[in-house]
Enzyme design. Structure first.
Site, mmCIF file in Angstrom:
data_model
loop_
_atom_site.group_PDB
_atom_site.id
_atom_site.type_symbol
_atom_site.label_atom_id
_atom_site.label_comp_id
_atom_site.label_asym_id
_atom_site.label_seq_id
_atom_site.Cartn_x
_atom_site.Cartn_y
_atom_site.Cartn_z
ATOM 1 N N ARG A 37 27.680 41.264 32.373
ATOM 2 C CA ARG A 37 27.584 42.268 33.435
ATOM 3 C C ARG A 37 26.537 43.349 33.163
ATOM 4 N NH1 ARG A 37 33.955 43.324 35.062
ATOM 5 N NH2 ARG A 37 34.145 41.532 36.471
ATOM 6 N N GLY A 59 39.393 41.721 41.552
ATOM 7 C CA GLY A 59 38.941 40.426 42.057
ATOM 8 C C GLY A 59 39.923 39.288 41.957
ATOM 9 N N ILE A 97 42.444 41.257 33.400
ATOM 10 C CA ILE A 97 43.833 40.899 33.732
ATOM 11 C C ILE A 97 44.572 40.385 32.504
ATOM 12 C CG2 ILE A 97 45.363 39.544 35.211
ATOM 13 C CD1 ILE A 97 43.240 39.513 37.347
ATOM 14 N N ASN A 110 44.990 50.069 40.903
ATOM 15 C CA ASN A 110 43.666 49.462 40.966
ATOM 16 C C ASN A 110 43.740 47.945 40.836
ATOM 17 O OD1 ASN A 110 40.964 50.494 41.282
ATOM 18 N ND2 ASN A 110 40.513 49.613 39.288
#
Length: 506
Positions: free
Chosen positions: A333, A87, A489, A82
């Site tokens: 978000r 992004g 990340i 994934n």
């Protein structure tokens, strides 16, 4: 039945061990206990399940600390999981680029932003550990060859600009260099290798894994089972479960198959479930995040997502029913996703809102060209055309644009309190670009509980399960209710690096 209970039954089930293994109790059906005469098909020092950010970072870190036999097992045909299609956004505090641009940031500030987004249930200790080592992880990607744009973005919920963007605008800009670095260092990568369960020693420690190889996705009879000995430890870096519709619906019944998803098809959660069967603690499984920057006009993550993330600070999101803004475009978000989901027509059916951006500013992002080329975004010469295309009342829309431009001029958003720092001088003016917005299932905050050593904790004892480590989205509880964008990340990489050091005692 706990581990001690079923291990006392080993003599009773020893007769089942013609292959050198005995199966554990029904609740742990895929875990097996190794007998003395087990046949090992392969032996490694460190076995890593999953080839995303966490697994790749762990492989590199392990070799740097002297590990001679590291193998990364990937379920799918290609490496990166994934992570390769995410992004490509990396948040870190106190970076050279921040210092160069005079941006004041710190570990404390980044952690405070994340705790606010987590709504009181995020793990401050783990967030602090990750933020404190995010620069090291970022440097690992740069050393491996990852390339970033020479600017920083301020994503929703972040109080300052701290986010790097890969030049290819996706995670592959990091995973591919890391894969190459792994190969250069001698880390073995093996694809089409599906994790099937753990192999336990007599003391209930994880000493190996079962792998189905060669495995062809969704053909559960493909390949054969192999027993892999892992002398130092096993790292589970298998990602989330967003593509497992039954599992996500068990947590949130509204997340049906009709709800879009940005994840790769392999994000189905088997590794996480096997750790639960072994006794791992489940944390926050119901906190499943949807991306408010996604588009209903394309599949997966698509082109609009990064386009929207870049442009939100100097754009307006408009409810098509009213012609008015309905949210702070750079809130966290969950706040934005909830606001978008509330956009409905008079009958209560979903009415995706639109984001309006000046083309002069939108075109600065490299994905703008593809957004327009593939018809998932549109260019307009005037507001009348936008109103006609999306059936929006023109007068309220014109008033909203004029009102917002006054906020740009004054530097204060009186409607929603949006920070106007990244919108200075960037008025909403013709020609315009427009995309539609609608959330997609993106990230699972829930998973197994780990400590700051990346050790998986046992639900019976609260202590670490010997030989078992986890990193990345398969872990739960770190971010709380809502994860800030660009923080996955650094989490994956820092915890992968941490796991490698823990396994090796470095």
């Amino acid at each position: 039945m706990n581990k001690v209970d079923f291990l006392t039954r080993r003599n009773f089930i020893k007769g089942l061990g013609a292959t050198g293994v005995a199966f554990a109790a029904p609740g742990m059906a895929n875990a097996i206990v190794a007998d003395d005469n087990i046949h090992w098909d392969d032996q490694v020092e460190m076995a890593i399940i999953g080839s995303g950010f966490a697994g790749l970072a762990a492989g590199i870190e392990a070799t740097k600390h002297g590990c001679k036999a590291v193998t990364i097992y990937e379920k799918m045909a290609v490496y990166g999981g994934n992570s390769a299609i995410n992004g490509g956004l990396f948040a870190a505090p106190n970076t050279p680029l921040q210092q160069q641009k005079g941006i004041q940031d710190s570990v404390d500030i980044m952690v405070a932003d994340q705790l606010k987004s987590g709504r009181g249930v995020a793990d401050e200790k783990l967030l602090r550990h990750i933020a404190s080592h995010a620069r090291d992880a970022l440097q690992m990607t740069i050393d491996a060859g990852a390339e970033y744009y020479p600017y920083l973005q301020q994503l929703g919920g972040h109080s300052v600009p701290r986010t790097y963007q890969t030049k290819v605008s996706c995670g592959a800009g990091i995973t591919q260099p890391l894969v190459n670095e792994c190969r250069k260092l001698g880390v073995k990568l093996q694809n089409r290798s599906k994790f099937e369960g753990f192999i336990l020693g007599k003391d209930a420690a994880v000493i190996g894994i079962r792998i189905r190889y060669p495995y062809y996705f969704e053909d559960e009879n493909s390949g054969k089972l192999l027993h892999i000995r892992a002398s130092k430890g096993v790292l589970m870096a298998t990602g989330g479960f967003a593509q497992n519709v039954n599992l996500r619906m068990a947590q949130d019944p509204t997340l049906t198959a009709e709800v879009g998803c940005t994840n790769a098809k392999g994000a189905t959660g088997e590794g996480m479930l096997e750790m639960f069967r072994l006794g791992a603690i489940p944390v926050h499984l119901a906190y499943i995040q949807s991306g408010p920057w996604a588009s209903p006009d394309e599949g997966g993550f698509g082109y609009v997502s990064n386009y929207a993330i870049f442009n939100f600070p100097h754009s307006i999101a408009v409810n098509c029913l009213t012609g008015k803004r309905f949210m702070n475009e750079i809130a966290d978000r969950k706040t934005r996703a909830d606001a978008e989901l509330a956009c409905r027509d008079s009958a209560g059916k979903p009415l995706p809102p639109i984001m309006i951006t000046s083309y002069a500013h939108a075109k600065e992002h490299p994905t703008c060209e593809n957004v327009l080329k593939y018809g998932v975004g549109w260019k307009f010469d005037d507001l009348q055309s936008i109103a006609k295309r999306f059936n929006i009342p023109l007068q309220p829309l014109q008033q909203q644009v004029d009102e917002y431009n006054a906020y740009v001029k004054d530097g204060e958003d009186k409607q929603f309190g949006k920070s106007m720092a990244k919108a200075k001088g960037m008025y909403i003016q013709a020609p315009y670009t427009v995309v539609r917005l609608w959330p997609k299932v993106h990230y699972c905050q829930g998973g197994v509980q780990v400590n700051a050593n990346a050790e998986v904790l046992d639900s019976n004892t609260g202590k670490a399960i010997k030989g078992l480590y986890a990193a990345g989205e398969v872990c739960g509880g770190i971010h709380g209710v809502s994860r800030l964008g660009s923080c996955s990340i650094p989490e994956c990489m820092v915890m992968g690096m941490t796991a490698a050091r823990s396994i090796l005692g470095a």
